[in-house]
Motif scaffolding. Sequence first.
Motif, short mmCIF file in Angstrom:
data_model
loop_
_atom_site.label_atom_id
_atom_site.label_comp_id
_atom_site.label_asym_id
_atom_site.label_seq_id
_atom_site.Cartn_x
_atom_site.Cartn_y
_atom_site.Cartn_z
N ASN A 28 0.88 -1.23 0.03
CA ASN A 28 -0.04 -0.16 -0.06
C ASN A 28 0.81 1.27 -0.04
O ASN A 28 1.97 1.36 0.55
CB ASN A 28 -0.90 -0.15 1.32
CG ASN A 28 -0.27 0.00 2.44
OD1 ASN A 28 0.18 -1.08 3.05
ND2 ASN A 28 0.11 0.91 3.07
N GLU A 29 0.16 2.25 -0.37
CA GLU A 29 0.92 3.62 -0.13
C GLU A 29 1.44 3.98 1.05
O GLU A 29 0.78 3.64 2.05
CB GLU A 29 0.00 4.74 -0.75
CG GLU A 29 -0.70 4.43 -2.09
CD GLU A 29 -1.38 5.42 -2.69
OE1 GLU A 29 -1.50 6.65 -1.90
OE2 GLU A 29 -2.39 5.65 -3.66
N ASP A 30 2.64 4.43 1.06
CA ASP A 30 3.31 4.87 2.33
C ASP A 30 3.06 6.40 2.80
O ASP A 30 2.28 6.98 1.84
CB ASP A 30 4.76 4.63 2.55
CG ASP A 30 5.30 4.61 3.99
OD1 ASP A 30 4.68 4.61 4.90
OD2 ASP A 30 6.48 4.22 4.03
N SER A 31 3.23 6.83 4.06
CA SER A 31 3.12 8.26 4.28
C SER A 31 4.11 8.60 5.39
O SER A 31 4.35 7.66 6.50
CB SER A 31 1.64 8.51 4.89
OG SER A 31 1.55 9.78 5.39
N LEU A 38 -8.39 3.22 8.35
CA LEU A 38 -8.53 2.36 7.19
C LEU A 38 -8.82 3.28 6.14
O LEU A 38 -8.36 2.78 4.85
CB LEU A 38 -9.90 1.54 7.46
CG LEU A 38 -10.32 0.65 6.43
CD1 LEU A 38 -9.36 -0.30 5.98
CD2 LEU A 38 -11.75 -0.06 6.79
N GLU A 39 -9.26 4.45 6.17
CA GLU A 39 -9.38 5.67 4.95
C GLU A 39 -8.03 5.84 4.51
O GLU A 39 -8.03 6.15 3.34
CB GLU A 39 -10.20 6.85 5.60
CG GLU A 39 -11.42 6.37 5.91
CD GLU A 39 -11.91 5.76 7.24
OE1 GLU A 39 -12.80 4.97 7.22
OE2 GLU A 39 -10.85 5.74 7.97
N GLU A 40 -7.04 6.02 5.18
CA GLU A 40 -5.64 6.26 4.89
C GLU A 40 -5.06 5.10 4.23
O GLU A 40 -3.99 5.41 3.63
CB GLU A 40 -4.80 6.61 6.15
CG GLU A 40 -5.44 8.05 6.47
CD GLU A 40 -4.55 8.83 7.66
OE1 GLU A 40 -3.69 8.00 7.99
OE2 GLU A 40 -5.01 9.89 8.23
N TRP A 41 -5.44 3.96 4.66
CA TRP A 41 -4.81 2.52 4.07
C TRP A 41 -5.31 2.44 2.45
O TRP A 41 -6.44 1.93 2.24
CB TRP A 41 -5.12 1.51 4.74
CG TRP A 41 -4.30 0.32 4.56
CD1 TRP A 41 -2.97 0.03 4.73
CD2 TRP A 41 -4.74 -0.84 3.53
NE1 TRP A 41 -2.59 -1.07 4.32
CE2 TRP A 41 -3.79 -1.73 3.53
CE3 TRP A 41 -6.09 -1.24 2.96
CZ2 TRP A 41 -3.74 -2.98 2.72
CZ3 TRP A 41 -6.01 -2.28 2.22
CH2 TRP A 41 -4.99 -2.96 2.07
N ARG A 42 -4.32 2.77 1.59
CA ARG A 42 -4.81 2.70 0.11
C ARG A 42 -3.72 1.68 -0.58
O ARG A 42 -2.78 2.04 -0.97
CB ARG A 42 -4.73 4.02 -0.51
CG ARG A 42 -5.81 5.01 0.15
CD ARG A 42 -5.58 6.27 -0.68
NE ARG A 42 -4.56 7.30 -0.38
CZ ARG A 42 -4.42 8.08 0.70
NH1 ARG A 42 -5.57 8.21 1.41
NH2 ARG A 42 -3.30 8.89 1.00
N PRO A 43 -4.23 0.38 -0.78
CA PRO A 43 -3.39 -0.54 -1.46
C PRO A 43 -2.97 -0.05 -2.98
O PRO A 43 -4.08 0.38 -3.66
CB PRO A 43 -4.19 -1.89 -1.36
CG PRO A 43 -5.66 -1.17 -1.37
CD PRO A 43 -5.68 0.08 -0.65
N LYS A 164 9.32 4.04 -0.21
CA LYS A 164 10.60 4.29 -0.04
C LYS A 164 11.72 3.79 -0.81
O LYS A 164 12.95 3.99 -0.60
CB LYS A 164 11.26 4.40 1.55
CG LYS A 164 10.21 5.14 2.38
CD LYS A 164 10.86 4.88 3.96
CE LYS A 164 9.82 5.27 4.91
NZ LYS A 164 8.53 4.58 5.11
N GLY A 165 11.46 2.84 -1.74
CA GLY A 165 12.29 2.12 -2.69
C GLY A 165 13.37 2.95 -3.13
O GLY A 165 14.34 2.72 -3.37
N LYS A 166 13.07 3.93 -4.00
CA LYS A 166 13.83 4.62 -4.90
C LYS A 166 14.88 5.40 -4.07
O LYS A 166 16.21 5.43 -4.29
CB LYS A 166 13.17 5.78 -5.70
CG LYS A 166 12.34 5.12 -6.97
CD LYS A 166 11.45 6.08 -7.77
CE LYS A 166 10.79 5.48 -8.68
NZ LYS A 166 10.30 6.49 -9.63
#
Length: 199
Positions: A28-31, A38-43, A164-166
């Motif tokens: 999912n997107e990180d922040s 749950l609303e902020e958890w966006r796969p 954060k991969g890049k």
Amino acid sequence: MTMQPLPVQPYDLTPNKVVILDRDGVINEDSENYIKSLEEWRPYPQAIEAIARLSLHGWTVAVATNQSGLARGYFDEATLQLMHDNLCERVSAAGGSIAHIAYCPHGPDDDCACRKPKVGLLDQIQQRLNLENLRGAWMVGDSGRDLEAGIAKGCHPVLVRTGKGKKTEARENLERVWIFDDLAAFVDHLIEAERRAPQ
């Protein structure tokens, strides 16, 4: 309340058929402000489908995730469970399954045994899957912590460029680390490599 049976593990489960995923930045997107609801958890849509394809091709998928937001008081365990239930439901709807989700609830100064790069979460997964070791399993993450934990347990380390991969790719020594644009690209490679392998 109806109890759901645990998924039956394959009789011939071996570490090389196990894929362990970090969560934030991989599934999912990180922040920088933490995923607090749950609303902020966006796969990532392609990540859900990739996990399902792994299951359908015979891999066992587990998740190992640091969740220091619990220790910081940003969310509680019930909220975390909602996120993980949603993840499992989405993967199931796509035709796959997640065997186990191991999470560390501690902060970086708690000196616990489970926060990656320590191996406690991977030990938990190893025990849950009833494996003697994880040598040859795949550890997929977007940070150096993920890779270090996997390497310490004998896993193949895989970096994805999402999350954060890049940044990790730019600053870490990644000799002998497999690097892919995202989880779906890694899964494509893994399935194709097995297809081409001599029988």
